[in-house]
Scaffold this active site. Structure first.
Site, PDB file in Angstrom:
ATOM      1  N   HIS A 374       0.886  -1.046  -0.057  1.00 18.24           N
ATOM      2  CA  HIS A 374       0.186   0.037  -0.046  1.00 18.24           C
ATOM      3  C   HIS A 374       0.871   1.292  -0.269  1.00 18.24           C
ATOM      4  O   HIS A 374       1.861   1.221   0.571  1.00 18.24           O
ATOM      5  CB  HIS A 374      -1.058   0.017   1.413  1.00 18.24           C
ATOM      6  CG  HIS A 374      -2.170  -0.882   0.904  1.00 18.24           C
ATOM      7  ND1 HIS A 374      -3.454  -0.363   0.728  1.00 18.24           N
ATOM      8  CD2 HIS A 374      -2.279  -2.064   1.133  1.00 18.24           C
ATOM      9  CE1 HIS A 374      -4.190  -1.282   0.563  1.00 18.24           C
ATOM     10  NE2 HIS A 374      -3.598  -2.354   0.613  1.00 18.24           N
ATOM     11  N   GLN A 395      -8.121   8.156  -2.633  1.00 18.70           N
ATOM     12  CA  GLN A 395      -7.231   9.364  -1.822  1.00 18.70           C
ATOM     13  C   GLN A 395      -7.984  10.744  -2.262  1.00 18.70           C
ATOM     14  O   GLN A 395      -8.148  11.477  -1.546  1.00 18.70           O
ATOM     15  CB  GLN A 395      -5.717   9.318  -1.996  1.00 18.70           C
ATOM     16  CG  GLN A 395      -5.083   8.138  -1.282  1.00 18.70           C
ATOM     17  CD  GLN A 395      -3.566   8.414  -1.598  1.00 18.70           C
ATOM     18  OE1 GLN A 395      -3.128   9.631  -1.137  1.00 18.70           O
ATOM     19  NE2 GLN A 395      -2.881   7.381  -0.994  1.00 18.70           N
TER      20      GLN A 395
END
Length: 474
Positions: A374, A395
């Site tokens: 990640h 995000q």
């Protein structure tokens, strides 16, 4: 070796049954079936090698090989001679149409009863060629009986049956009926409260489930109904629950199965009449034939095949499509493909369960590899636009692509402290969170113990996977 696949569908409509409005805004469809089997049962006179033993007043009866059973035969005769006409008067006087499950050979031996059914505009569906057990028939022999049932039914009633219920079925029954019967519906299922679609041999088949609980057959079974009061109470309770559930706009359907030789006895018929009066006394009750339900469902709930059906994909497509659900870890999808996948895994929740099984059973190092795959939140990869498509969208949804210089500096400082302490980046499912909430969680979790934070990060990885799947699957 081919991957294991499980054909039974344990998912169904799930926690939110399909919404529907029955004709005229009815809350519930109450559907009566009269099984007409008298004259189609096992009997030496019918070319069978034994007498009948199923569904009669003789509880625990056994088949008599090569011998007629006078008592059994006369019990079945009662259904045709007396029971049928009692039910016929009851339903015609109540102006409630029914569906008859007619055994073809039984119908052929009862022309007066068939004429009465047709005059009352009752639907006569096929109940097979003979009222016998089919579990030991081979596929070809059962197919011949299916074809014979359709042909004889058409001769006797004047039209081809549009519905089918064999009852004493085999594993081949539904596939054969779907493939060769050209039926509007098949009822050899007890799997749901509502109609549903199956796909077989490249075409869609409507299933209208039947019932063995709100069924007078329990008068002939041990631990069944001993009196009419029990039958009435059971039907009333079933009706009340479904009627209340139908108040929120969800379609509800109550099947009631009847047999001329059972409920047609006067001591039981009274309980059926009480229930008819009770149900008819409510607003918003529809009394359809099964073919009416089939026509309504086909019009309003046409089958729709989803774009993605994970359990039916080949390995390459499966891994390509779901290999990025766990960040940069396609091995999870590769292993999940070899599990016993089935219809229950074709939705987001089901496939997530399969993928997380692989993640949870992986070694510590493998799970750590998923964590380290990640990216940092608002880190260098994001600034260089080198995130995966999924991470970029996630995000951005939290506003992490539009930070102030101060916010970016704060994320950088926390990223460095967190990675230095735990050996993997801070992971959180950002969907639905804002920058302030993410920073608050970041500041709190950086002080966790290593073991605790490893498990927390794994939980967040699983949640991210579920959210990604929900964007792809129903």
């Amino acid at each position: 070796m081919e991957a294991a696949r499980y054909e039974r569908d344990m998912r169904g409509y799930g926690p939110n049954p399909t919404k529907d409005v029955w004709p005229n805004g009815a809350r519930i469809a109450v559907q009566f079936v009269i099984n007409y089997e008298e004259g189609g049962e096992n009997c030496l006179l019918h070319g069978d090698g034994q007498s009948e033993a199923f569904l009669s007043e003789i509880v625990g009866a056994a088949n008599w090989p090569n011998q007629r059973h006078w008592n059994m035969e006369s019990i079945y005769e009662y259904g045709a001679r007396a029971g049928f006409w009692r039910l016929h008067r009851m339903f015609t006087q109540s102006r409630i149409p029914v569906t008859v499950y007619g055994v073809a050979t039984a119908l052929a031996r009862s022309p007066d009863q068939v004429a009465a059914m047709l005059e009352a505009d009752w639907e006569i569906a096929s109940h097979g060629y003979k009222w016998i057990e089919y579990k030991d028939f081979d596929r070809e022999a059962e197919l011949e009986h299916l074809k014979a049932a359709i042909a004889l039914h058409t001769e006797v009633t004047g039209s081809r049956p549009r519905g089918f219920y064999l009852g004493r079925a085999s594993l081949n029954t539904v596939p054969l009926a779907a493939e060769y019967g050209d039926f509007d519906y098949i009822s050899d299922s007890y799997a749901d409260d509502l109609p549903y679609w199956i796909e077989h041999a490249g075409k869609n088949q409507l299933i209208i489930p039947y019932t063995l609980d709100s069924n007078d057959m329990r008068f002939a079974n041990t631990q069944g109904f001993n009196s009419g009061d029990q039958f009435f109470t059971y039907l009333k309770d079933a009706f009340d629950v479904l009627y209340e559930e139908g108040s929120n706009g969800a379609a509800k359907m109550l099947n009631i199965g009847l047999h001329c030789r059972l409920i047609g006895r006067p001591g039981r018929a009274a309980s059926l009449q009480r229930f008819i009066d009770y149900a008819a006394g409510h607003e918003g009750v529809w009394f359809p034939r099964r073919i009416d339900i089939a026509e309504h469902w086909s019009k309003n709930h046409a089958p729709a095949r989803p774009a993605l059906v994970p359990s039916q994909m080949d390995r390459a497509d499966f891994v390509e499509r779901f290999g990025s659900i766990f960040e940069h870890s396609p091995w999870i999808a590769e292993r999940a493909f070899d599990l016993e996948l089935g219809p229950a895994h074709d939705g987001a929740t089901g496939l997530h369960n399969a993928l997380t099984r692989i993640f949870r059973s992986a070694s510590q190092d493998e799970r750590l590899g998923v964590l380290t795959a990640h990216p940092d939140l608002a880190g260098k990869l994001a600034q260089a636009k080198r995130l995966t498509q999924e991470s970029t969208a996630e995000q951005a949804s939290a506003g992490l692509d539009a930070l102030t210089d101060g916010e970016r500096e704060q994320f950088t400082r926390l990223n460095e402290a967190y990675t230095s302490r735990f050996g993997f980046p801070f992971i959180i499912a950002v969907k639905g969170l804002n920058k302030e909430q993410i920073l608050a969680a970041f500041s709190k979790r950086v002080d966790n113990g290593k073991s605790e934070e490893f498990e927390t990060a794994c939980e967040q990885v699983e949640r991210i996977a579920l959210l990604r799947l929900r964007d792809m699957l129903p």
